[in-house]
Design a protein around this motif. Sequence first.
Motif, PDB file in Angstrom:
ATOM      1  N   GLN A 139      -4.246 -11.840  -4.364  1.00  0.00           N
ATOM      2  CA  GLN A 139      -4.170 -11.861  -2.909  1.00  0.00           C
ATOM      3  C   GLN A 139      -5.416 -12.455  -2.267  1.00  0.00           C
ATOM      4  OE1 GLN A 139      -3.079  -7.449  -2.788  1.00  0.00           O
ATOM      5  NE2 GLN A 139      -1.831  -8.246  -1.109  1.00  0.00           N
ATOM      6  N   ASP A 261       3.784   0.029   1.982  1.00  0.00           N
ATOM      7  CA  ASP A 261       3.477  -1.279   1.399  1.00  0.00           C
ATOM      8  C   ASP A 261       1.965  -1.383   1.204  1.00  0.00           C
ATOM      9  OD1 ASP A 261       3.394  -3.857   0.526  1.00  0.00           O
ATOM     10  OD2 ASP A 261       3.933  -4.762   2.447  1.00  0.00           O
ATOM     11  N   GLY A 264       0.686  -5.179   0.632  1.00  0.00           N
ATOM     12  CA  GLY A 264       0.848  -5.932   1.860  1.00  0.00           C
ATOM     13  C   GLY A 264      -0.242  -5.570   2.860  1.00  0.00           C
ATOM     14  N   GLN A 268      -3.357  -7.876   4.784  1.00  0.00           N
ATOM     15  CA  GLN A 268      -3.657  -7.859   6.208  1.00  0.00           C
ATOM     16  C   GLN A 268      -5.108  -7.462   6.471  1.00  0.00           C
ATOM     17  OE1 GLN A 268      -0.430  -6.280   8.857  1.00  0.00           O
ATOM     18  NE2 GLN A 268       0.505  -5.689   6.903  1.00  0.00           N
ATOM     19  N   ASP A 326       7.867 -14.179  -6.472  1.00  0.00           N
ATOM     20  CA  ASP A 326       8.131 -13.317  -5.315  1.00  0.00           C
ATOM     21  C   ASP A 326       7.034 -12.254  -5.254  1.00  0.00           C
ATOM     22  OD1 ASP A 326       9.080 -11.719  -3.304  1.00  0.00           O
ATOM     23  OD2 ASP A 326      11.141 -11.619  -4.057  1.00  0.00           O
ATOM     24  N   PRO A 327       5.874 -12.584  -4.653  1.00  0.00           N
ATOM     25  CA  PRO A 327       4.744 -11.639  -4.650  1.00  0.00           C
ATOM     26  C   PRO A 327       5.080 -10.299  -4.016  1.00  0.00           C
ATOM     27  CG  PRO A 327       4.055 -13.822  -3.930  1.00  0.00           C
ATOM     28  CD  PRO A 327       5.546 -13.852  -3.998  1.00  0.00           C
ATOM     29  N   SER A 328       5.839 -10.293  -2.927  1.00  0.00           N
ATOM     30  CA  SER A 328       6.145  -9.033  -2.235  1.00  0.00           C
ATOM     31  C   SER A 328       6.949  -8.099  -3.126  1.00  0.00           C
ATOM     32  CB  SER A 328       6.901  -9.310  -0.938  1.00  0.00           C
ATOM     33  OG  SER A 328       6.129 -10.092  -0.056  1.00  0.00           O
ATOM     34  N   ARG A 329       7.956  -8.631  -3.805  1.00  0.00           N
ATOM     35  CA  ARG A 329       8.786  -7.787  -4.669  1.00  0.00           C
ATOM     36  C   ARG A 329       7.975  -7.243  -5.840  1.00  0.00           C
ATOM     37  NH1 ARG A 329      11.546  -8.359  -9.282  1.00  0.00           N
ATOM     38  NH2 ARG A 329      11.030 -10.586  -9.416  1.00  0.00           N
ATOM     39  N   ALA A 331       4.766  -6.785  -5.888  1.00  0.00           N
ATOM     40  CA  ALA A 331       3.809  -5.809  -5.353  1.00  0.00           C
ATOM     41  C   ALA A 331       4.465  -4.449  -5.191  1.00  0.00           C
ATOM     42  CB  ALA A 331       3.256  -6.298  -4.019  1.00  0.00           C
ATOM     43  N   GLN A 332       5.710  -4.430  -4.723  1.00  0.00           N
ATOM     44  CA  GLN A 332       6.421  -3.161  -4.571  1.00  0.00           C
ATOM     45  C   GLN A 332       6.684  -2.519  -5.927  1.00  0.00           C
ATOM     46  OE1 GLN A 332       7.404  -1.194  -2.016  1.00  0.00           O
ATOM     47  NE2 GLN A 332       6.198  -2.517  -0.668  1.00  0.00           N
ATOM     48  N   GLN A 335       3.427  -1.074  -7.156  1.00  0.00           N
ATOM     49  CA  GLN A 335       3.086   0.142  -6.422  1.00  0.00           C
ATOM     50  C   GLN A 335       3.855   1.338  -6.970  1.00  0.00           C
ATOM     51  OE1 GLN A 335       3.118  -0.080  -2.119  1.00  0.00           O
ATOM     52  NE2 GLN A 335       3.913   1.995  -1.913  1.00  0.00           N
TER      53      GLN A 335
END
Length: 621
Positions: A139, A261, A264, A268, A326-329, A331-332, A335
């Motif tokens: 990230q 998240d 995520g 931010q 798919d970084p978001s998927r 990352a979830q 987690q």
Amino acid sequence: MKTTVRAAISVALLAGFYLLAIVIIGALGAITVWLYSVHTGVIASKFAYVTLAVAGGLLVAFWRILRAKPGEPEGLPLTPQEARGLWDTAHDLAHQVGTRAPDEIRLIPDVNAAVMEHTRLLGLVGGRRIMYVGMPLLQAFNVGQLRSVLAHELGHYSGSHTKLGALAHRGRMAIVQTIVQIGSSSFVGYIFRGYARLYVLVEQAVSRRMEYEADEFSVRVAGKAAAVSSMRDLPVVDAAWNFFVNRYVTIGWEAKLAPRDVFGGFGQLLQGRSGELAELRSSAPSAEKSRWDSHPPIADRIRAMEAMADSGVAPDERPAAVLLADPSRLAQQLQQQALNIGDKTLLPWDELTDAGIAAGAQRGVDALFRAAARLGGAPQGDLGLVLAVTEQGRTAELARAVEPHADPDDQRLALSGLISAAIAIAARTQGLGRWQHSWSAGAKFVRTDGTDMGVGEIGTLSLDPATVPQARARLAELGIDFAAVRQQSAKASADGADLLGGIANMTAPGKQYYDVLILNNGLILVPCPKSTDKGKQRLIMVLRSAPLEKLALRYRFVPYEDVRSAAILKKLPIKFSVTLHSGETIELAETWSGEALDTNDRDYIVGALEPFLAANEEPAR
């Protein structure tokens, strides 16, 4: 340092450890035989016991090392379909550094990248290779920086560093296990401890040399600019991640709240705090040195990199996250698998900040209300009673009661903050305001329309008897009801407390014995046997049995806020007494043969009791 030299050092030191053990056992055995031949008394029996203890400890340690198996690899395994860019990068870099690519790539929730190899025959035969890549690095870094880090890690493969890592690890395990079995306080234990220090010092020196070797691959493959940039940014990203976890992720941890998240949010934060992070990057890198460190100082590594020839590789400024499909998927998934969320309720960041701060603030407000109740002679405190106490000119007493271990200025500041928190909780309960989340600054309490409510100013007005009426008027203007914030706990708990130390086998009148755990907000008294044997071990076992907040419920917890006065009756071994607001007096004395978790633990008790000592009593340091 070449691999063959490192192998020779590791094998020689490990062999030397067992040779030393054999020599000691042989010498003790010879002395024992001689003593029995001239005098079959107690001395000969003691030597025989020591000989058997050393030999038995060595055999047990060696058996445990032989049976030890590597644990399951951590992290989230990435398939080529999930991270085609990362897999292609790893294969390309492996080819450039002249080594075999990893067999597996795993995503981890740390600011780190690492490689390992399951080897056989003391590292002579290679095995399955695993590469670990931290999600925070993906990230925070660009592709060029990440290539530099991965080239460094693959350089460990190329230099055969990972093959003999298992041998070094086994060597350390063997020495530690032998010392544990034999004991470190005996004469023989001191000899083994000295050898252990030598072994670790040599291993760490070799490890530092390997880092310089791996850095050469980083500069050669990724270019000097990317290598130096990644080296400068690593401690910055690490500091940002630790700040993020401590200030954001765990804000509602004790209230069983967690972010929906996590990663995520970190992305931010990196954007919201970009200015602060830029200042950190501009500061000089760390130059602190220690012979016990496994890595050289960052300043030395950067200096060495800048002295190398530049390969001329153009920097790749693309975000490193593009290497994941798919970084978001992912990352979830990471987690859910790697973070200890447990049964916590998952909330979006704005709701988590509001609810988490409210839950934490309530504990402090409860302490404020309990202190006001004691000073005001009431069965229970509230916001109205707090203002009545300060209006009577007792602000200093109230501040000292809620923050006894701070200086007067900090006590006054803490009291103002607690009153402000009580006002905020009342407003929040009435639906008049909330704590507003922010990535660029600390959270603040605002009205429902987002404007500042000014609870901090009201808290300041509440400290001075002359301005308390103004505080009441401001509260009336805002429509805040004193009864909207209530005291929820009648007694302090150990929620959120930190362990400072512990002393075993403290005696109390009536032939009672306690293992005492020293927290930053109180003492936990654990009943224990009279025997002082294995007191430290017993303290450790108690701490491992449950979290501090549950231990405080299971055993007697004496919070410092319940202490009215204290006295140090003896300095060494320490003996003290505390008198509670209820009138009860607790007296505890350390025994000469008792044990503590650390040598400074007596100072922690003295420091905790210092605010309650009589004015003419000098604290024992």
